[in-house]
Design an enzyme around this catalytic site. Structure first.
Site, PDB file in Angstrom:
ATOM      1  N   ARG A  24       0.884  -1.163   0.106  1.00  0.00           N
ATOM      2  CA  ARG A  24       0.019  -0.113  -0.143  1.00  0.00           C
ATOM      3  C   ARG A  24       0.967   1.276   0.146  1.00  0.00           C
ATOM      4  O   ARG A  24       1.586   1.338   1.184  1.00  0.00           O
ATOM      5  CB  ARG A  24      -0.840   0.099   1.356  1.00  0.00           C
ATOM      6  CG  ARG A  24      -1.888   1.205   1.528  1.00  0.00           C
ATOM      7  CD  ARG A  24      -2.590   1.060   2.799  1.00  0.00           C
ATOM      8  NE  ARG A  24      -3.558   2.462   2.809  1.00  0.00           N
ATOM      9  CZ  ARG A  24      -3.172   3.292   3.841  1.00  0.00           C
ATOM     10  NH1 ARG A  24      -2.184   3.186   4.511  1.00  0.00           N
ATOM     11  NH2 ARG A  24      -4.147   4.353   3.712  1.00  0.00           N
ATOM     12  N   HIS A  38      -2.657  11.054   0.514  1.00  0.00           N
ATOM     13  CA  HIS A  38      -2.216  10.715   1.761  1.00  0.00           C
ATOM     14  C   HIS A  38      -1.534  12.058   2.510  1.00  0.00           C
ATOM     15  O   HIS A  38      -0.523  12.208   2.797  1.00  0.00           O
ATOM     16  CB  HIS A  38      -1.215   9.547   1.987  1.00  0.00           C
ATOM     17  CG  HIS A  38      -1.199   9.127   3.203  1.00  0.00           C
ATOM     18  ND1 HIS A  38      -1.407   7.821   3.526  1.00  0.00           N
ATOM     19  CD2 HIS A  38      -0.742   9.562   4.682  1.00  0.00           C
ATOM     20  CE1 HIS A  38      -0.886   7.459   5.097  1.00  0.00           C
ATOM     21  NE2 HIS A  38      -0.411   8.647   5.537  1.00  0.00           N
ATOM     22  N   ASN A  72      -7.525   1.704   9.828  1.00  0.00           N
ATOM     23  CA  ASN A  72      -6.247   2.094  10.327  1.00  0.00           C
ATOM     24  C   ASN A  72      -6.412   2.177  12.105  1.00  0.00           C
ATOM     25  O   ASN A  72      -7.346   2.716  12.555  1.00  0.00           O
ATOM     26  CB  ASN A  72      -5.639   3.540  10.317  1.00  0.00           C
ATOM     27  CG  ASN A  72      -5.116   3.513   8.658  1.00  0.00           C
ATOM     28  OD1 ASN A  72      -5.194   2.451   8.058  1.00  0.00           O
ATOM     29  ND2 ASN A  72      -4.658   4.576   8.129  1.00  0.00           N
ATOM     30  N   GLU A  97      -7.403   8.526   5.838  1.00  0.00           N
ATOM     31  CA  GLU A  97      -7.324   9.171   7.277  1.00  0.00           C
ATOM     32  C   GLU A  97      -8.046  10.598   7.191  1.00  0.00           C
ATOM     33  O   GLU A  97      -7.275  11.640   7.691  1.00  0.00           O
ATOM     34  CB  GLU A  97      -6.325   9.024   8.303  1.00  0.00           C
ATOM     35  CG  GLU A  97      -6.047   7.777   8.581  1.00  0.00           C
ATOM     36  CD  GLU A  97      -4.897   7.767   9.854  1.00  0.00           C
ATOM     37  OE1 GLU A  97      -4.618   8.804  10.244  1.00  0.00           O
ATOM     38  OE2 GLU A  97      -4.659   6.661  10.189  1.00  0.00           O
ATOM     39  N   GLU A 108      -3.536   0.088   8.082  1.00  0.00           N
ATOM     40  CA  GLU A 108      -2.508   0.258   9.080  1.00  0.00           C
ATOM     41  C   GLU A 108      -2.417  -0.214  10.369  1.00  0.00           C
ATOM     42  O   GLU A 108      -3.677  -0.004  10.923  1.00  0.00           O
ATOM     43  CB  GLU A 108      -2.183   1.877   9.138  1.00  0.00           C
ATOM     44  CG  GLU A 108      -1.784   2.445   7.919  1.00  0.00           C
ATOM     45  CD  GLU A 108      -1.733   4.051   8.130  1.00  0.00           C
ATOM     46  OE1 GLU A 108      -1.248   4.589   9.406  1.00  0.00           O
ATOM     47  OE2 GLU A 108      -1.757   4.841   7.095  1.00  0.00           O
ATOM     48  N   TYR A 147      -4.381   2.173  16.193  1.00  0.00           N
ATOM     49  CA  TYR A 147      -2.962   2.003  16.835  1.00  0.00           C
ATOM     50  C   TYR A 147      -3.263   2.023  18.377  1.00  0.00           C
ATOM     51  O   TYR A 147      -2.627   1.505  18.956  1.00  0.00           O
ATOM     52  CB  TYR A 147      -2.417   3.333  16.431  1.00  0.00           C
ATOM     53  CG  TYR A 147      -1.586   3.651  15.302  1.00  0.00           C
ATOM     54  CD1 TYR A 147      -0.468   2.971  14.763  1.00  0.00           C
ATOM     55  CD2 TYR A 147      -2.504   4.098  13.998  1.00  0.00           C
ATOM     56  CE1 TYR A 147      -0.160   2.887  13.447  1.00  0.00           C
ATOM     57  CE2 TYR A 147      -1.866   4.188  12.700  1.00  0.00           C
ATOM     58  CZ  TYR A 147      -0.703   3.610  12.390  1.00  0.00           C
ATOM     59  OH  TYR A 147      -0.333   3.436  11.290  1.00  0.00           O
TER      60      TYR A 147
HETATM   61  C1  FCB Z   1      -1.453   7.539  10.641  1.00  0.00           C
HETATM   62  C2  FCB Z   1      -0.993   7.921   9.231  1.00  0.00           C
HETATM   63  C3  FCB Z   1       0.301   7.381   8.866  1.00  0.00           C
HETATM   64  C4  FCB Z   1       1.363   7.252  10.107  1.00  0.00           C
HETATM   65  C5  FCB Z   1       0.851   6.474  11.141  1.00  0.00           C
HETATM   66  C6  FCB Z   1       1.721   6.522  12.280  1.00  0.00           C
HETATM   67  O1  FCB Z   1      -2.118   8.382  11.248  1.00  0.00           O
HETATM   68  O2  FCB Z   1      -1.903   7.668   8.286  1.00  0.00           O
HETATM   69  O3  FCB Z   1       0.679   8.505   7.834  1.00  0.00           O
HETATM   70  O4  FCB Z   1       1.860   8.445  10.263  1.00  0.00           O
HETATM   71  O5  FCB Z   1      -0.348   7.220  11.668  1.00  0.00           O
END
Ligand code: FCB
Length: 469
Positions: free
Chosen positions: A76, A120, A295, A165, A372, A297
């Site tokens: 990607r 992006h 995505n 995002e 992600e 985290y």
């Molecule tokens: C996301 C982004 C990516 C990267 C990660 C850690 O928000 O899409 O570009 O910075 O976080």
């Protein structure tokens, strides 16, 4: 017990143009808002810029060789709009197209399916000068650009993703100002969110009009998993609702249901009357998707702030005076229990399972793909020459278990892309945060596969995830 991923599960890694390419003034590329922002003193830690980044622009073959060693099935990447249309509209810059065409062909020759993101965050600066995402014109121009890309790369691309995002593009770009273009205007942020929704729909329609139903179409969202500090408190539950509205449903609503949620409009009434929404816009935004990119985290813990209490902000989106949470200014973001990554983000894989199962309940026919997931840690090159990132391996392992848990609970998760293939320019944190499964020495630009990349290669090869102790 060892668990096994299905044979048709798609394994990949992700990057983004401004974070890795460098070569910002080469072959006719125009400036983007991130060039301007990163060159503005005080905006990026250490004064770092993407001028050179990982120099991926000149090292495509080397980086594809890394992917091949990993056994990646998909990659990607994002396309830098200012390489294609330096002014954001009008004439096409052929060398820019050629770059992505070559990248695509080299990926295909290596047996790696290209997954392309059209945006992006590197908006052509001239479009920002004309108003940026708060201006409707930007969405219209994005539709044109999407059509150009679909014509040029066509069905060599296996998945087309319109936006990455849009939450960050709208709210970090125009409300908290920690991302380019660094504006702090809550009403502008909501207008930006709307025009990103419109841009998504126009781009999706442009891709489909060129490629028809064979185009696999997607968008990537960073959906927020907010938990209430006190699950028995109606106020805290309402804080969760607000974050869900302005963080998630502001995009899910138009894109997947063709309308904005009523509670979002009510929550933000003091900021805007949403007069920038024209008849038919939300219907345009709802373009049938093949897959939704997710995505993930970390998670957030929220509570309603008492009117006389100070605001608390620990939401992991950079230190800013202004809140990105437009219309939800009385929500407190509380410090979460650890462990944390080097970003200070809490590690909470259960949140990923909850997110995926929640989406599957709401949109049962829509396949999901993790576009992600990953973690920054303070990696160092060891005396033996290796980078022993056991903490990243553990993070990835636990999140992949969370994906399997979600699948077991019925969520149709079809693939996983680790963020990121390479250490790279982490936006306002510059090069201080390393997310790669490959280490990059920024002095020599040498790539060193970290232990996590060997672990990931083995997982892709065997599809087996052993039980954690
Ligand atoms: C996301 C982004 C990516 C990267 C990660 C850690 O928000 O899409 O570009 O910075 O976080």
């Amino acid at each position: 017990m060892t668990r096994t991923f299905p044979a048709d599960f798609r394994w990949g890694s992700a990057t983004a143009s401004y974070q890795i390419e460098g070569a910002v003034a080469e072959d006719g590329r125009g400036p983007s808002i991130w060039d301007t922002f990163s060159h503005t003193p005080g905006k990026v830690l250490g004064g770092d810029t993407g001028d050179v980044a990982d120099d991926h622009y000149h090292r495509v073959s080397e980086d594809i060789a890394l992917m091949r060693d990993l056994g990646l099935q998909s990659y990607r990447f994002s396309i830098a709009w200012p390489r294609i249309q330096p002014a954001g509209s009008g004439p096409v810059n052929q060398p820019g197209l050629d770059f992505y065409s070559r990248l695509t062909d080299e990926l295909l020759a290596a047996g790696i399916a290209p997954v392309a993101t059209l945006y992006h965050w590197d908006l052509p600066q001239p479009l920002q000068d004309a108003g940026g995402w708060p201006a409707r014109e930007t969405a219209l121009r994005f539709g044109d650009y999407a059509g150009i890309m679909a014509e040029a790369l066509g069905d060599r691309i296996s998945v087309w993703t319109t936006l990455n995002e849009p939450w960050c593009a709208a709210y970090l770009g125009y409300a908290s100002g920690v991302h380019a273009p660094g504006i702090t205007d809550p009403a502008a942020a909501l207008a930006a969110a709307h025009h990103l929704n419109l841009a998504h729909g126009l781009a999706g329609r442009a891709v489909r009009s060129v490629l028809g139903e064979r185009a696999e179409l997607s968008v990537t969202l960073n959906l927020h998993v907010a938990r209430p500090e006190n699950p028995d408190s109606a106020d805290d539950l309402d804080a969760v609702r607000q974050i869900d509205a302005v963080g998630n449903r502001v995009f899910l609503g138009p894109m997947l249901e063709g309308r904005y949620p009523d509670d979002l409009i009510a929550d933000t009434a003091a900021v805007t009357d949403w007069g920038f929404v024209q008849d038919g816009d939300t219907a345009t935004a709802q373009v049938p998707l093949s897959v939704l990119g997710v995505n993930f985290y970390s998670t957030m813990l929220v509570a309603r702030r008492a009117a006389d209490a100070p605001a608390v902000r620990a939401d992991g989106h950079g230190v800013a005076e202004a809140s990105p949470w437009v219309g939800a200014e009385t929500v407190n973001f509380l410090q979460q229990p650890g462990p944390y990554t080097a970003m200070g983000w809490n590690i909470d894989p259960q949140g990923l399972t909850n997110l995926l199962t929640g989406l599957a309940r709401r949109y049962p026919d829509l396949p999901l793909m993790i576009t992600e997931n990953g973690a920054a840690f303070d990696d160092v090159v060891d005396d033996d020459g290796g980078v022993h990132d056991a903490d990243r391996v553990s993070y990835l392992h636990r999140h992949l278990e969370a994906v399997l848990d979600a699948r077991d609970a019925g969520a149709n998760v079809t693939g996983y892309f680790v963020w990121s293939l390479l250490d790279n320019f982490e936006w306002s944190y510059g090069y201080s945060k390393r997310f790669g499964i490959t280490y990059v020495d920024y002095r020599t630009l040498q790539r060193i596969p970290k232990d996590s990349s060997k672990w990931y290669a083995e997982l892709i090869r065997t599809r087996q995830l052993p039980a954690l102790d």
